[in-house]
Design a protein around this motif. Structure first.
Motif, PDB file in Angstrom:
ATOM      1  N   ALA A  16     -32.333 -15.531  48.519  1.00 31.28           N
ATOM      2  CA  ALA A  16     -31.313 -17.355  48.241  1.00 31.28           C
ATOM      3  C   ALA A  16     -31.758 -19.074  49.302  1.00 31.28           C
ATOM      4  O   ALA A  16     -32.899 -18.059  49.828  1.00 31.28           O
ATOM      5  CB  ALA A  16     -30.484 -17.092  49.730  1.00 31.28           C
ATOM      6  N   THR A  17     -31.535 -19.566  49.192  1.00 34.74           N
ATOM      7  CA  THR A  17     -32.524 -20.861  49.510  1.00 34.74           C
ATOM      8  C   THR A  17     -31.742 -21.335  50.834  1.00 34.74           C
ATOM      9  O   THR A  17     -30.509 -21.364  51.462  1.00 34.74           O
ATOM     10  CB  THR A  17     -32.254 -21.549  48.400  1.00 34.74           C
ATOM     11  OG1 THR A  17     -33.000 -21.356  47.370  1.00 34.74           O
ATOM     12  CG2 THR A  17     -32.923 -22.746  48.733  1.00 34.74           C
ATOM     13  N   VAL A  55     -31.608 -10.546  62.391  1.00 33.23           N
ATOM     14  CA  VAL A  55     -32.756 -11.177  61.180  1.00 33.23           C
ATOM     15  C   VAL A  55     -31.407 -10.859  59.899  1.00 33.23           C
ATOM     16  O   VAL A  55     -30.927 -10.658  59.982  1.00 33.23           O
ATOM     17  CB  VAL A  55     -32.914  -9.236  61.380  1.00 33.23           C
ATOM     18  CG1 VAL A  55     -34.157 -10.320  60.042  1.00 33.23           C
ATOM     19  CG2 VAL A  55     -33.893  -9.077  62.116  1.00 33.23           C
ATOM     20  N   LEU A  56     -31.335 -12.209  59.787  1.00 35.88           N
ATOM     21  CA  LEU A  56     -31.466 -13.112  58.737  1.00 35.88           C
ATOM     22  C   LEU A  56     -31.868 -12.257  56.955  1.00 35.88           C
ATOM     23  O   LEU A  56     -30.953 -11.987  56.319  1.00 35.88           O
ATOM     24  CB  LEU A  56     -31.734 -14.238  57.872  1.00 35.88           C
ATOM     25  CG  LEU A  56     -31.118 -15.160  57.106  1.00 35.88           C
ATOM     26  CD1 LEU A  56     -29.451 -14.848  57.103  1.00 35.88           C
ATOM     27  CD2 LEU A  56     -31.182 -16.768  57.004  1.00 35.88           C
ATOM     28  N   GLY A  57     -33.412 -12.325  57.766  1.00 36.38           N
ATOM     29  CA  GLY A  57     -34.049 -11.782  56.627  1.00 36.38           C
ATOM     30  C   GLY A  57     -35.721 -12.090  56.657  1.00 36.38           C
ATOM     31  O   GLY A  57     -35.806 -12.459  57.939  1.00 36.38           O
ATOM     32  N   LYS A  58     -36.423 -11.955  55.494  1.00 38.12           N
ATOM     33  CA  LYS A  58     -37.513 -12.780  55.426  1.00 38.12           C
ATOM     34  C   LYS A  58     -38.272 -13.899  54.774  1.00 38.12           C
ATOM     35  O   LYS A  58     -37.559 -13.735  53.691  1.00 38.12           O
ATOM     36  CB  LYS A  58     -38.653 -10.990  54.645  1.00 38.12           C
ATOM     37  CG  LYS A  58     -40.199 -11.223  54.522  1.00 38.12           C
ATOM     38  CD  LYS A  58     -40.904  -9.804  54.207  1.00 38.12           C
ATOM     39  CE  LYS A  58     -41.868 -10.176  53.941  1.00 38.12           C
ATOM     40  NZ  LYS A  58     -42.649  -9.457  53.639  1.00 38.12           N
ATOM     41  N   LEU A  59     -39.105 -14.564  55.707  1.00 38.09           N
ATOM     42  CA  LEU A  59     -39.330 -15.907  55.321  1.00 38.09           C
ATOM     43  C   LEU A  59     -40.070 -15.551  53.379  1.00 38.09           C
ATOM     44  O   LEU A  59     -41.429 -14.826  53.641  1.00 38.09           O
ATOM     45  CB  LEU A  59     -39.185 -16.758  55.979  1.00 38.09           C
ATOM     46  CG  LEU A  59     -40.276 -17.792  54.852  1.00 38.09           C
ATOM     47  CD1 LEU A  59     -38.675 -19.008  54.683  1.00 38.09           C
ATOM     48  CD2 LEU A  59     -40.812 -18.855  56.271  1.00 38.09           C
ATOM     49  N   GLN A  77     -34.975 -13.523  51.987  1.00 38.14           N
ATOM     50  CA  GLN A  77     -35.056 -12.328  51.452  1.00 38.14           C
ATOM     51  C   GLN A  77     -34.053 -12.136  52.276  1.00 38.14           C
ATOM     52  O   GLN A  77     -34.502 -11.361  53.330  1.00 38.14           O
ATOM     53  CB  GLN A  77     -36.432 -11.019  51.010  1.00 38.14           C
ATOM     54  CG  GLN A  77     -35.632 -10.301  50.447  1.00 38.14           C
ATOM     55  CD  GLN A  77     -36.682  -8.919  50.267  1.00 38.14           C
ATOM     56  OE1 GLN A  77     -38.387  -9.148  50.515  1.00 38.14           O
ATOM     57  NE2 GLN A  77     -36.296  -7.385  50.283  1.00 38.14           N
ATOM     58  N   ILE A  78     -32.672 -11.743  51.706  1.00 38.68           N
ATOM     59  CA  ILE A  78     -31.484 -11.623  51.997  1.00 38.68           C
ATOM     60  C   ILE A  78     -30.786 -10.112  51.970  1.00 38.68           C
ATOM     61  O   ILE A  78     -30.296  -9.692  52.457  1.00 38.68           O
ATOM     62  CB  ILE A  78     -30.535 -12.209  51.906  1.00 38.68           C
ATOM     63  CG1 ILE A  78     -29.643 -12.443  50.958  1.00 38.68           C
ATOM     64  CG2 ILE A  78     -30.956 -13.478  53.457  1.00 38.68           C
ATOM     65  CD1 ILE A  78     -28.587 -12.991  50.633  1.00 38.68           C
ATOM     66  N   GLY A  79     -31.846  -9.735  51.147  1.00 38.19           N
ATOM     67  CA  GLY A  79     -31.465  -8.307  50.422  1.00 38.19           C
ATOM     68  C   GLY A  79     -32.549  -7.507  49.871  1.00 38.19           C
ATOM     69  O   GLY A  79     -33.333  -8.315  49.748  1.00 38.19           O
TER      70      GLY A  79
END
Length: 138
Positions: A16-17, A55-59, A77-79
Motif C-alpha cells: 500500500a502507498t 507495526v503497520l508493516g515493512k517499508l 508491505q502491510i500483508g
C-alpha cells in the motif's frame, strides 16, 4: 532426498502507498529506513517505528530522493510474509510483535488488550537468533 529450503517472503505480499509524516517540514522516513518496520502516524501517513508502537508493516520503497521533502510517498508491505530485525525482548515462533528500538520489532507485551484490539501485530513464524524474524503480517 533432502528437504528443500523455503523462501516464504516471496508469497503474495500486500503493498500500500502512504504519505510520509514530517517533523518541521522534513520527511521522517528516509532511504536508510527502507527494509525497516513502520507505524501509522496519521490519516494514511507512515513514519518510523518507535518503542512499543503498532507495526503497520515493512517499508519497501520511497519515491523521489531524500531531498524531496513533502513530495515523497512510501510503499509499505502491510500483508503477507516479511523479515524484520529484532531487539530485546526477542519474540519466539507464535508471538505477536510491536515496535522496538532503532527500526526493529520485539515481542508484544502480554496482559490487557487495549480497546480496539491487541497492540501486537502478525504471527512470528521463524526467529534467527537475535538478528531477525519472519512474520506473517495478518
Amino acid at each position: 532426498m533432502s528437504i528443500r529450503e523455503q523462501n516464504l517472503e516471496t508469497i503474495a505480499p500486500v503493498l500500500a502507498t502512504f504519505k510520509i509524516s514530517q517533523t518541521a517540514n522534513v520527511d521522517d522516513l528516509k532511504d536508510t529506513h527502507i527494509g525497516q518496520p513502520v507505524t501509522l502516524t496519521g490519516n494514511n501517513e507512515a513514519g518510523p517505528i518507535g518503542d512499543g508502537d503498532i507495526v503497520l508493516g515493512k517499508l519497501i520503497s520511497l519515491t523521489l530522493t531524500d531531498n524531496d521533502d513533502g513530495q515523497r510517498l512510501a510503499t509499505v508491505q502491510i500483508g503477507g510474509i516479511c523479515r524484520l530485525a529484532v531487539t530485546t525482548t526477542v519474540p519466539v515462533a507464535g508471538d505477536r510483535v510491536v515496535g522496538g528500538a532503532s527500526g526493529t520489532v520485539k515481542k508484544a507485551p502480554s496482559g490487557t488488550v487495549p480497546e480496539g484490539g491487541h497492540i501486537g501485530r502478525g504471527i512470528v513464524l521463524e526467529v534467527n537468533g537475535t538478528i531477525d524474524c519472519v512474520i506473517f503480517l495478518s
